[in-house]
Design a protein around this motif. Structure first.
Motif, short mmCIF file in Angstrom:
data_model
loop_
_atom_site.label_atom_id
_atom_site.label_comp_id
_atom_site.label_asym_id
_atom_site.label_seq_id
_atom_site.Cartn_x
_atom_site.Cartn_y
_atom_site.Cartn_z
N GLY A 45 0.62 -1.44 -0.32
CA GLY A 45 0.06 0.14 0.01
C GLY A 45 0.94 1.25 -0.04
O GLY A 45 0.05 2.28 0.17
N GLY A 48 1.53 2.85 -4.82
CA GLY A 48 0.19 3.30 -5.57
C GLY A 48 -0.49 2.91 -6.79
O GLY A 48 -1.31 3.28 -7.71
N THR A 51 -3.46 1.48 -7.85
CA THR A 51 -4.04 1.73 -7.67
C THR A 51 -5.79 1.96 -8.35
O THR A 51 -5.43 1.81 -9.32
CB THR A 51 -4.22 3.37 -7.38
OG1 THR A 51 -3.51 3.97 -6.49
CG2 THR A 51 -5.87 4.38 -7.13
N THR A 60 -6.15 1.43 -2.30
CA THR A 60 -4.97 -0.09 -3.17
C THR A 60 -4.93 -1.02 -3.02
O THR A 60 -5.20 -1.58 -2.25
CB THR A 60 -3.43 0.85 -2.37
OG1 THR A 60 -3.65 0.72 -0.79
CG2 THR A 60 -2.40 1.49 -2.56
N GLN B 118 -5.06 7.03 -1.17
CA GLN B 118 -5.99 5.67 -1.14
C GLN B 118 -5.81 4.72 0.60
O GLN B 118 -7.21 3.79 -0.02
CB GLN B 118 -5.61 4.76 -2.27
CG GLN B 118 -5.23 5.21 -3.50
CD GLN B 118 -3.42 6.34 -2.98
OE1 GLN B 118 -3.42 6.56 -2.74
NE2 GLN B 118 -3.38 5.65 -4.53
#
Lengths: 158, 303
Positions: A45, A48, A51, A60, B118
């Motif tokens: 993670g 990226g 993604t 991720t 994220q």
């Protein structure tokens, strides 16, 4: 180990598949669905490269178990272009030379799309923050930021 | 702390097999956890868990998913103006919540620092707290707000002050068959504000070398401090409150000299170790600097 059935919407298509529980969304996308645009960079993670947009939110995918993505919507880089027409971000990345080796690019473009979906006119600092989870070893980020800024209508000096 | 990155499995980062359960109710989850005992691990966002399974030699034979508990996700304003934050609330949602940014900004500040966009879209506040890293960024702000953990177990609900929730690195008061359900934050005090600051070598994507959360209530005209709460992260086996530093400020008119004195007192209360990220000496230096800055920042927000 028994496989479990999951159903997700991938790039607009309802997709049902069987998977062992320890597999990640990244593995399922690449290995079961052949969608190899999403890359494996670090598996922790941090980079990226993996993604994707999950229910519209950048994540991720190396850290998302396929089981956890059950019932949800996934957008990968393959789902961005519509009817052979590139997304403005894809056009801008080409035009501004924001792609060198291309490995970070799918994840980078999806992170940028999510940024602009939420904030259509970000300041440069906001662009950089928005893609902070996507590492690029080639470009030095300058042209990536310019490409995203161009799509959002931001003038970048220097 | 487990295996080093260059000792990873020969197969690379493929996860070892486990059985996966996705209970439909909290009672079912609690009962299942009780049966599975030490073998079972809860999975919320999974951003800490999966990394530990890949790099730290953690190989739980069972995972119990919280994915069906949407009732544990979300931010609710209580009748008294306090908050009930579901344990499964994404850090990204804490970062962007209007009510949190307006009234409990210190929470949004801390959430915004964790990982990347994220990660924040996947990781949960409950996960950050239950993973119980001494450096957990959500801990000092919530401790400084005197938040409570709402824990669901076989006997129903119980509450624990977050300050007392942590027992050591990676350890909390949760029994194997208990689930952190929510965080309760008391209503904000009038004329109060908070700031969370941390030091990281990189601008993004890092783990706190030192974290300081300061919440103050200050009388605007007299600058008399009525309440001071200072919580420190990454300088002890658990997040801690610097009560000595708080006592320096409480009941006093705040001056720069007093803030410096409180910062130095906080240094005496921390017990940092030297590790790959920093020496204990540097961490003590950072406690002084960040305590001073966090208190000054909170004060400035009130004025």
């Amino acid at each position: 180990m028994a496989k479990e059935r999951i159903q997700l919407v991938v790039n607009g298509a309802i997709t049902e598949l069987l998977t062992e529980p320890q597999r990640t969304l990244l593995e399922v996308l690449r290995e079961d669905l052949g969608l190899t645009g999403t890359k494996e960079g670090c598996s922790t993670g941090d980079c990226g490269a993996c993604t994707v947009l999950l229910d519209g939110r950048p994540v991720t995918s190396c850290l998302v178990l396929a089981m956890e993505a059950d019932g949800r919507e996934v957008l990968t880089i393959e789902g961005l272009a519509q009817n052979g027409k590139l997304h403005p971000l894809q056009e801008a990345f080409i035009q501004y030379g924001a792609v060198q080796c291309g490995f970070c690019t799918p994840g980078m473009i999806l992170a940028a799309k999510a940024l602009l979906d939420e904030n259509p006119h970000p300041a440069e600092e906001e662009i950089r923050r928005g893609i902070a989870g996507n590492l690029c070893r080639c470009t030095g980020y300058d042209k990536i930021v310019r490409a995203i800024a161009a799509v959002s209508g931001l003038e970048v000096d220097r | 702390m487990g295996s080093l990155p260059n000792e990873k499995d020969k197969e690379g980062y493929v996860l070892r097999r486990f059985r996966y359960y996705a209970p439909a109710t909290l009672e079912e989850a609690v009962s299942l956890l009780g049966e599975l005992g030490d073998g079972g691990k809860l999975i919320a966002g999974g951003t800490d868990l999966l990394v530990q399974m890949r790099e730290r030699g953690l190989h739980p034979p069972y995972l119990v998913s919280l994915k069906n508990f949407s009732q544990l996700r979300g931010i609710g304003v209580q009748a008294d103006g306090g908050l009930r934050i579901g344990a499964l609330t994404y850090l990204r949602d804490l970062e962007r919540s209007e009510v949190i940014r307006q009234r409990f900004d210190i929470i949004a500040q801390a959430a915004s620092l964790i990982g990347s966009v994220q990660i924040r879209n996947t990781a949960t506040v409950g996960g950050n707290l239950c993973n119980a890293a001494p450096s957990a960024d959500m801990a000092p702000p919530l401790i400084a707000l005197e938040a409570e953990a709402v824990i669901f177990g076989p006997g129903g609900e119980r509450r624990v002050l977050l300050e007392e929730f942590f027992l050591g690195p990676g350890r909390t008061v949760l029994a194997t068959n208990e689930i952190l359900a929510a965080i309760l934050v008391p209503p904000p005090l009038p004329h109060s504000a908070g700031t969370y600051l941390r030091h990281t070598p990189r601008q993004q994507m890092d783990i706190a070398v030192v974290g300081v959360g300061a919440v103050l209530q200050v009388e605007p005209e007299s600058r008399r401090c009525q309440v001071a709460r200072i919580a420190l992260g990454a300088v002890a086996p658990t997040p801690i409150r610097a009560k000595g530093a708080e006592a320096v400020l409480t009941g006093q008119a705040i001056t720069d000299e007093l803030i410096e004195e409180a910062a130095q007192r906080a240094v005496q209360e921390c017990r940092p170790i030297s590790d790959v990220r920093a020496s204990a000496q540097f961490r003590r230096w950072l406690v002084r600097v960040l305590t001073r800055r966090a208190v000054s920042s909170a004060l400035a927000k009130i004025s």
